[in-house]
Design an enzyme around this catalytic site. Structure first.
Site, PDB file in Angstrom:
ATOM      1  N   ASP A 108       0.822  -1.203   0.000  1.00  0.00           N
ATOM      2  CA  ASP A 108       0.000   0.000   0.000  1.00  0.00           C
ATOM      3  C   ASP A 108       0.860   1.259   0.000  1.00  0.00           C
ATOM      4  O   ASP A 108       1.448   1.596   1.021  1.00  0.00           O
ATOM      5  CB  ASP A 108      -0.883  -0.042   1.246  1.00  0.00           C
ATOM      6  CG  ASP A 108      -1.758   1.172   1.414  1.00  0.00           C
ATOM      7  OD1 ASP A 108      -1.977   1.886   0.416  1.00  0.00           O
ATOM      8  OD2 ASP A 108      -2.218   1.416   2.541  1.00  0.00           O
ATOM      9  N   ASP A 302      -1.979   6.128  -4.909  1.00  0.00           N
ATOM     10  CA  ASP A 302      -2.209   5.097  -3.902  1.00  0.00           C
ATOM     11  C   ASP A 302      -2.504   3.740  -4.536  1.00  0.00           C
ATOM     12  O   ASP A 302      -3.601   3.481  -5.011  1.00  0.00           O
ATOM     13  CB  ASP A 302      -3.384   5.546  -3.029  1.00  0.00           C
ATOM     14  CG  ASP A 302      -3.600   4.665  -1.823  1.00  0.00           C
ATOM     15  OD1 ASP A 302      -2.970   3.593  -1.744  1.00  0.00           O
ATOM     16  OD2 ASP A 302      -4.393   5.045  -0.944  1.00  0.00           O
TER      17      ASP A 302
END
Length: 484
Positions: A108, A302
């Site tokens: 992530d 992201d």
């Protein structure tokens, strides 16, 4: 996309998003190994199920964003990614402890902490999930410090520990990570055991240097960067549970996966927190969208988010150019629906080249035979968070590079080889193998160990997920991305 009646699938997407809702010289001949990935066919879902997921997804993303000495260089590691459940998650593994045990984790770029579920976790979220048992590692050290982290869809808590962590042929001898005996529902989905944050230390709840940042700052990589190429299966009704997910490279770029130059843009104002970029332009159906200046134009790139969230006025303008598009209501508030038969053309730029988002990625969900939900939605982030969150809806269309020094994000056009991976059913996931890791660095001193560390990846009795293999300079592994 096939609809699903399974609320569990929607919960997975929300949990994945929550933890995230949070031209450099090319290597002449990067050595690497690759690994095949697989993905699951989505079950049919009702419009109500999709609406519930959409509402929670929006809330989760808003919650997430609301609130040394050098060593000899050590080449690069290239890993193939696993694509699971119609692009809803991409998962992979790292190894922890002595002897090292492999765990699947979500990768992530929208957060900065590593944590694993503990063998002491009695919460239902840990059921069927391989867990970390501290007593099984001879090198584990309990830091006797509480740890907790909250995402939009849940939280994890426990204590901090320190141990050897290996990934893609690299090893950090004293990586600090969370060992969590409390994990709320929907935060984990077997075989995933935790999360590996790939953003900067400044936003780490633990305060610890992230694994990637230790490696990059220690000159363990040929180049201080990591890169992603992600596959697309959300428009493939024949996709299996796991499919090839693309490629993750540490310390280099893979020149076979992109063409032309990498368009780098520095992180604004040296704000090394999220991987920030300034949205310079957006077009919808060839019409320019008004973009506010300053902080209202900042975007977090992201990998752990599926869709794209942004300011309400800009998102509304995007859909105003799409015939018969309407604002969603109820649980779909903040989202927009439009006729599935419409081909949508949207582009985004971050100070340089403009990049197109495919119609397949823009079409996030199909509510019924005629109506689809778009991938852009409006959200309100906290005062210290970027206004835009740009996830895999965009990133599946580019080769993305996250560069440590100078701190910047780069995008390049995907090659024909990369594009050919979309929608192609892949081979089964690889089995565990044994290899050697060449470089070990310290998270505190940033120095290389005198002797190379031997990494023997194996599975513990409870490990059911894919295991990674370290082979000489490179390693084949899986990657996981948390998606909104």
């Amino acid at each position: 996309m096939v609809l699903s009646s399974s609320l569990s699938h929607l919960a997975l997407l929300v949990s994945l998003s929550a933890n995230n809702v949070l031209a450099a010289p090319r290597p002449s001949s990067p050595m690497s190994l690759s690994m095949n990935l697989k993905r699951r066919v989505p079950e049919a879902r009702s419009a109500d199920d999709i609406s519930a997921w959409a509402a929670n997804n929006k809330l989760a993303l808003e919650a997430k964003y609301g609130n040394t000495k050098s060593i000899a260089k050590r080449s690069s590691g290239q890993n193939l990614i696993v694509n699971q459940k119609a692009d809803s998650s991409f998962f992979g593994s790292l190894a922890v402890g002595t002897p090292p045990v492999a765990y699947d984790v979500i990768l992530d770029t929208g957060s900065a902490d590593l944590w694993l579920a503990s063998s002491d976790c009695a919460d239902s979220a840990c059921d069927g999930v391989p867990t970390f048992k501290a007593s099984d590692s001879s090198t584990f050290q309990n830091k006797s410090t509480e740890f907790s982290i909250t995402y939009g869809s849940g939280a994890a808590a426990g204590s901090l520990g320190e141990d050897v962590v290996q990934m893609a042929g690299f090893s950090v001898s004293n990586q600090i990570f969370g060992v969590c005996d409390q994990v709320t529902d929907n935060l984990l989905n077997s075989p995933v055991s935790g999360l590996l944050g790939l953003a900067f230390q400044t936003i780490a709840s633990s305060g610890a240097s992230p694994l990637w940042q230790t490696l990059a700052s220690s000159n363990a990589w040929d180049q201080p960067l990591m890169a992603f190429q992600l596959t697309r299966y959300n428009n493939d009704s024949k996709a299996t549970d796991l499919e090839p997910g693309g490629t993750f490279t540490m310390g280099a770029t893979n020149t076979s996966l992109y063409t032309g130059d990498i368009d780098y843009n520095d992180i604004p104002d040296n704000d090394e927190s999220y991987w920030l970029q300034t949205v310079s332009s957006i077009t919808s159906q060839a019409n320019s969208i008004s973009i506010s200046s300053g902080s209202s134009a900042l975007a977090a790139i992201d990998t752990g988010t599926t869709l794209i969230g942004g300011p309400a006025d800009a998102v509304a303008e995007i859909y105003s150019n799409i015939p018969d598009a309407e604002a969603g209501t109820g649980q779909l508030e903040g989202y927009y629906i439009y006729p599935c038969s419409t081909t949508v053309n949207v582009t985004m730029a971050f100070g340089g080249k403009s990049w197109a988002i495919s119609n397949a990625d823009f079409q996030a969900e199909q509510l019924n035979s005629n109506t689809c939900m778009g991938a852009f939605f409006s959200l309100e982030t906290g005062s210290n968070a970027p206004a835009w969150i740009v996830g895999d809806t965009f990133l599946k269309n580019v080769y993305s590079v996250f560069r440590y020094n100078p701190a910047s994000v780069g995008f390049a056009q995907l090659s024909s080889e990369a594009l050919a991976m979309n929608g192609v059913n892949g081979a089964s996931t690889p089995s565990a193998t044994i290899g050697s890791a060449a470089a070990t660095v310290s998270a505190t001193a940033g120095t290389r160990d005198a002797n190379s560390a031997v990494a023997l990846f194996h599975s513990s009795p409870s490990t059911t997920g894919p295991i990674i293999s370290l082979l000489a300079i490179t390693m084949t592994m899986f990657i996981s991305l948390r998606l909104v």
